[in-house]
Design a protein around this motif. Structure first.
Motif, mmCIF file in Angstrom:
data_model
loop_
_atom_site.group_PDB
_atom_site.id
_atom_site.type_symbol
_atom_site.label_atom_id
_atom_site.label_comp_id
_atom_site.label_asym_id
_atom_site.label_seq_id
_atom_site.Cartn_x
_atom_site.Cartn_y
_atom_site.Cartn_z
ATOM 1 N N TYR A 61 0.863 -1.184 0.000
ATOM 2 C CA TYR A 61 0.000 0.000 0.000
ATOM 3 C C TYR A 61 0.892 1.224 0.000
ATOM 4 C CZ TYR A 61 -3.608 -3.401 1.135
ATOM 5 O OH TYR A 61 -4.472 -4.470 1.073
ATOM 6 N N PRO A 62 0.435 2.396 -0.485
ATOM 7 C CA PRO A 62 -0.912 2.707 -0.977
ATOM 8 C C PRO A 62 -1.263 1.930 -2.244
ATOM 9 C CG PRO A 62 0.580 4.545 -1.354
ATOM 10 C CD PRO A 62 1.331 3.549 -0.537
ATOM 11 N N HIS A 63 -2.578 1.674 -2.384
ATOM 12 C CA HIS A 63 -3.049 0.842 -3.482
ATOM 13 C C HIS A 63 -4.466 1.273 -3.887
ATOM 14 C CE1 HIS A 63 -4.010 -2.632 -5.894
ATOM 15 N NE2 HIS A 63 -5.023 -2.924 -5.103
ATOM 16 N N VAL A 64 -4.728 1.177 -5.190
ATOM 17 C CA VAL A 64 -6.085 1.448 -5.691
ATOM 18 C C VAL A 64 -6.738 0.096 -5.991
ATOM 19 C CG1 VAL A 64 -7.451 2.517 -7.521
ATOM 20 C CG2 VAL A 64 -5.355 3.642 -6.716
ATOM 21 N N PRO A 65 -7.761 -0.324 -5.199
ATOM 22 C CA PRO A 65 -8.426 -1.603 -5.477
ATOM 23 C C PRO A 65 -9.338 -1.516 -6.710
ATOM 24 C CG PRO A 65 -8.805 -0.880 -3.204
ATOM 25 C CD PRO A 65 -8.278 0.293 -3.969
ATOM 26 N N GLY A 66 -10.052 -2.594 -6.970
ATOM 27 C CA GLY A 66 -10.997 -2.625 -8.101
ATOM 28 C C GLY A 66 -10.590 -3.680 -9.109
ATOM 29 N N ILE A 67 -11.149 -4.903 -8.975
ATOM 30 C CA ILE A 67 -10.741 -5.998 -9.875
ATOM 31 C C ILE A 67 -11.505 -5.960 -11.201
ATOM 32 C CG2 ILE A 67 -10.008 -7.490 -7.959
ATOM 33 C CD1 ILE A 67 -12.595 -9.138 -8.393
ATOM 34 N N ASP A 68 -12.437 -5.006 -11.332
ATOM 35 C CA ASP A 68 -13.236 -4.890 -12.563
ATOM 36 C C ASP A 68 -13.167 -3.467 -13.111
ATOM 37 O OD1 ASP A 68 -14.197 -7.467 -12.277
ATOM 38 O OD2 ASP A 68 -16.106 -6.847 -11.394
ATOM 39 N N ALA A 69 -13.191 -3.354 -14.433
ATOM 40 C CA ALA A 69 -13.279 -2.023 -15.056
ATOM 41 C C ALA A 69 -13.885 -2.162 -16.454
ATOM 42 C CB ALA A 69 -11.885 -1.399 -15.162
ATOM 43 N N ALA A 70 -14.713 -1.177 -16.805
ATOM 44 C CA ALA A 70 -15.244 -1.120 -18.173
ATOM 45 C C ALA A 70 -15.151 0.326 -18.632
ATOM 46 C CB ALA A 70 -16.693 -1.593 -18.210
ATOM 47 N N GLY A 71 -14.687 0.519 -19.866
ATOM 48 C CA GLY A 71 -14.537 1.895 -20.325
ATOM 49 C C GLY A 71 -14.046 1.969 -21.750
ATOM 50 N N LYS A 72 -13.404 3.124 -22.072
ATOM 51 C CA LYS A 72 -12.963 3.370 -23.444
ATOM 52 C C LYS A 72 -11.448 3.528 -23.486
ATOM 53 C CE LYS A 72 -17.265 5.676 -24.438
ATOM 54 N NZ LYS A 72 -18.003 6.871 -24.389
ATOM 55 N N VAL A 73 -10.845 2.954 -24.528
ATOM 56 C CA VAL A 73 -9.396 3.081 -24.687
ATOM 57 C C VAL A 73 -9.062 4.554 -24.932
ATOM 58 C CG1 VAL A 73 -7.420 2.449 -26.131
ATOM 59 C CG2 VAL A 73 -9.155 0.726 -25.567
ATOM 60 N N LEU A 74 -8.107 5.070 -24.128
ATOM 61 C CA LEU A 74 -7.631 6.447 -24.330
ATOM 62 C C LEU A 74 -6.414 6.441 -25.243
ATOM 63 C CD1 LEU A 74 -7.694 8.199 -20.822
ATOM 64 C CD2 LEU A 74 -8.977 8.851 -22.852
ATOM 65 N N THR A 75 -5.402 5.626 -24.873
ATOM 66 C CA THR A 75 -4.210 5.476 -25.718
ATOM 67 C C THR A 75 -3.780 4.017 -25.725
ATOM 68 O OG1 THR A 75 -3.047 6.341 -23.790
ATOM 69 C CG2 THR A 75 -3.096 7.755 -25.712
ATOM 70 N N SER A 76 -3.317 3.590 -26.908
ATOM 71 C CA SER A 76 -2.958 2.186 -27.054
ATOM 72 C C SER A 76 -1.585 2.055 -27.689
ATOM 73 C CB SER A 76 -3.996 1.495 -27.950
ATOM 74 O OG SER A 76 -3.514 0.245 -28.367
ATOM 75 N N SER A 77 -0.782 1.114 -27.171
ATOM 76 C CA SER A 77 0.475 0.798 -27.842
ATOM 77 C C SER A 77 0.361 -0.592 -28.463
ATOM 78 C CB SER A 77 1.640 0.868 -26.845
ATOM 79 O OG SER A 77 1.503 -0.152 -25.894
ATOM 80 N N ASP A 78 -0.894 -1.079 -28.625
ATOM 81 C CA ASP A 78 -1.126 -2.411 -29.202
ATOM 82 C C ASP A 78 -1.978 -2.243 -30.458
ATOM 83 O OD1 ASP A 78 -1.343 -5.598 -28.185
ATOM 84 O OD2 ASP A 78 -2.893 -4.922 -29.576
ATOM 85 N N PRO A 79 -1.547 -2.859 -31.586
ATOM 86 C CA PRO A 79 -2.281 -2.646 -32.841
ATOM 87 C C PRO A 79 -3.712 -3.195 -32.847
ATOM 88 C CG PRO A 79 -0.548 -4.316 -33.088
ATOM 89 C CD PRO A 79 -0.372 -3.718 -31.749
ATOM 90 N N ASN A 80 -4.051 -4.086 -31.883
ATOM 91 C CA ASN A 80 -5.419 -4.636 -31.842
ATOM 92 C C ASN A 80 -6.446 -3.676 -31.246
ATOM 93 O OD1 ASN A 80 -4.844 -7.220 -32.932
ATOM 94 N ND2 ASN A 80 -3.821 -7.722 -30.998
ATOM 95 N N PHE A 81 -5.964 -2.572 -30.671
ATOM 96 C CA PHE A 81 -6.886 -1.627 -30.030
ATOM 97 C C PHE A 81 -6.592 -0.219 -30.526
ATOM 98 C CE2 PHE A 81 -6.559 -5.192 -27.134
ATOM 99 C CZ PHE A 81 -7.875 -5.391 -26.737
ATOM 100 N N GLU A 82 -7.675 0.585 -30.606
ATOM 101 C CA GLU A 82 -7.454 2.003 -30.906
ATOM 102 C C GLU A 82 -8.293 2.868 -29.981
ATOM 103 O OE1 GLU A 82 -10.187 2.787 -34.752
ATOM 104 O OE2 GLU A 82 -8.371 1.569 -35.109
ATOM 105 N N ALA A 83 -7.936 4.140 -29.905
ATOM 106 C CA ALA A 83 -8.637 5.064 -29.013
ATOM 107 C C ALA A 83 -10.136 5.008 -29.296
ATOM 108 C CB ALA A 83 -8.101 6.471 -29.212
ATOM 109 N N GLY A 84 -10.921 4.959 -28.238
ATOM 110 C CA GLY A 84 -12.381 4.937 -28.382
ATOM 111 C C GLY A 84 -12.983 3.551 -28.296
ATOM 112 N N ASP A 85 -12.181 2.485 -28.452
ATOM 113 C CA ASP A 85 -12.718 1.113 -28.331
ATOM 114 C C ASP A 85 -13.326 0.917 -26.939
ATOM 115 O OD1 ASP A 85 -11.871 0.419 -30.847
ATOM 116 O OD2 ASP A 85 -10.205 -0.857 -30.193
ATOM 117 N N GLU A 86 -14.502 0.275 -26.908
ATOM 118 C CA GLU A 86 -15.130 -0.011 -25.611
ATOM 119 C C GLU A 86 -14.669 -1.393 -25.135
ATOM 120 O OE1 GLU A 86 -19.080 2.559 -25.281
ATOM 121 O OE2 GLU A 86 -19.334 0.777 -26.549
#
Ligand SMILES: NC(=O)c1ccc[n+]([C@@H]2O[C@H](COP(=O)([O-])OP(=O)(O)OC[C@H]3O[C@@H](n4cnc5c(N)ncnc54)[C@H](OP(=O)(O)O)[C@@H]3O)[C@@H](O)[C@H]2O)c1
Length: 331
Positions: A61-86
């Motif tokens: 600790y300090p630590h931010v918990p939360g084992i789940d998240a859903a949202g939109k890609v902001l920045t990607s360094s992986d070609p399979n994802f682009e900004a805005g992907d849900e």
């Protein structure tokens, strides 16, 4: 957003753990990872453990918990994802020793990230969250073991909890005769509104019984409790029945004999929603977006904001929560 809000847990003197809302600087993706703007998260039992200082879940600790998240890609360094992907992220190390979903941004390896299937909203994916994914994995394994509605009743333990309530809703929707075991009989009407046929008291299963076999009562079961409860469930399965074991809210220990396995041919099916391959997670999300789309999904969760986390985490840790909590991080 150059800054974002997070619920950070700190270790205070005398091994006390305190969570508060802090402001952090925008993240930059590392090689092979994505920065995600988290719209929703959810509260699971493991988050309550992490937030209360369980070193079995979170080492530092300090630590931010939360084992789940859903949202939109902001920045990607992986070609399979682009900004805005849900996208949906559950399990692996998220919220354990990697900063988790109780924050408006996360940075995670692309290999942890599932694409949101069409037919499922970001919010509904977090009504389900790890609890729903786990309930889905339990049902998937039971179906593959040959359980059908014609073979008899299906028992769900911890029925008002996250995994339990989604298992009850899903199995009822699939035409099973569901028996819900709960410590909160006051919630019986809510469970019956989801299609549950019968509600029984948790105590009936939680006491040790010296008999190696009990009356054959259930064709199958979903068990979140472990311990004596799971042992009693195994003893109560009918010939060839199966139990999907996913939790330990009663106890991680089991004092059992092999007799139900060798005299009734019953099956103990292990469930892990954390480390299983992403392709299997993606398959279960697609089922929930399609043929497993839950008609009652709106009634399964309460929406909360970051400031409400301390009281909700306390309730979940004490086993007093009913249904699911979706954390809305869009504000
Ligand atoms: N294997 C995996 O991948 C995986 C994934 C998710 C969760 N889990 C585990 O599954 C369990 C349930 O998770 P959850 O998110 O559903 O937790 P939850 O929302 O906190 O629900 C747990 C429920 O269990 C019941 N319960 C509490 N104490 C009990 C006891 N002593 N004996 C029997 N039942 C008891 C309560 O329901 P009633 O009052 O209705 O009985 C409680 O609401 C936890 O152990 C969690 O760690 C495992």
């Amino acid at each position: 957003m150059n800054t974002y809000k997070a619920f950070e847990v700190r270790e205070e003197p005398e091994k006390k753990f305190q969570g508060s809302i802090v402001e952090k600087s925008r993240m930059e993706p590392e090689e092979g990872s994505l920065v995600i703007e988290v719209c929703y998260s959810s509260v699971n039992y493991k988050d309550a453990l992490s937030a209360s200082g369980s070193k079995a879940v979170t080492r530092e600790y300090p630590h931010v918990p939360g084992i789940d998240a859903a949202g939109k890609v902001l920045t990607s360094s992986d070609p399979n994802f682009e900004a805005g992907d849900e996208v949906i992220v559950t399990g692996y190390d998220l919220g354990m020793n990697t900063a988790g979903g109780f924050a408006q941004q996360i940075c995670v390896p692309a290999t942890w990230v599932a694409k949101l299937p069409s037919g499922l909203s970001l919010r509904d994916s977090m009504v389900l969250g790890t609890a729903g994914l786990t309930a889905g994995l339990c049902v998937d394994k039971l179906l593959k073991s040959g359980v059908t509605p014609e073979r008899g009743k299906v028992l769900v333990t911890g029925a008002t909890g996250g995994v339990g309530i989604i298992a009850c809703a899903l199995l009822s929707m699939l035409g099973f005769d569901v028996v819900a075991s709960t410590g909160k009989l006051s919630e019986s009407e809510r469970l019956k509104a989801l299609g549950v046929a019968e509600v029984v008291s948790r105590e009936a299963l939680s006491e040790e019984n010296p008999r190696p076999l009990l009356k054959e009562s259930y064709a199958a079961a979903v068990d979140v409790a472990g311990g004596t409860t799971l042992v009693n469930v195994i003893k109560s399965l009918s010939y060839g029945g199966s139990v999907a074991a996913c939790g330990l809210v009663d106890s991680p220990a089991m004092n059992a004999t092999v007799l139900p396995f060798i005299l009734r041919g019953v099956n103990l099916l292990g469930i892990d929603s954390v480390e299983l391959p992403l392709s299997k997670k993606q398959e279960i999300w697609s089922l929930f977006a399609g043929e497993w789309s839950l008609t009652a999904i709106d009634s399964l969760a309460e929406t909360i904001v970051l400031a409400e986390l301390p009281s909700v985490l306390k309730k979940v840790l004490a086993g007093g929560a009913v249904g699911r909590y979706v954390l809305d991080l869009r504000a």
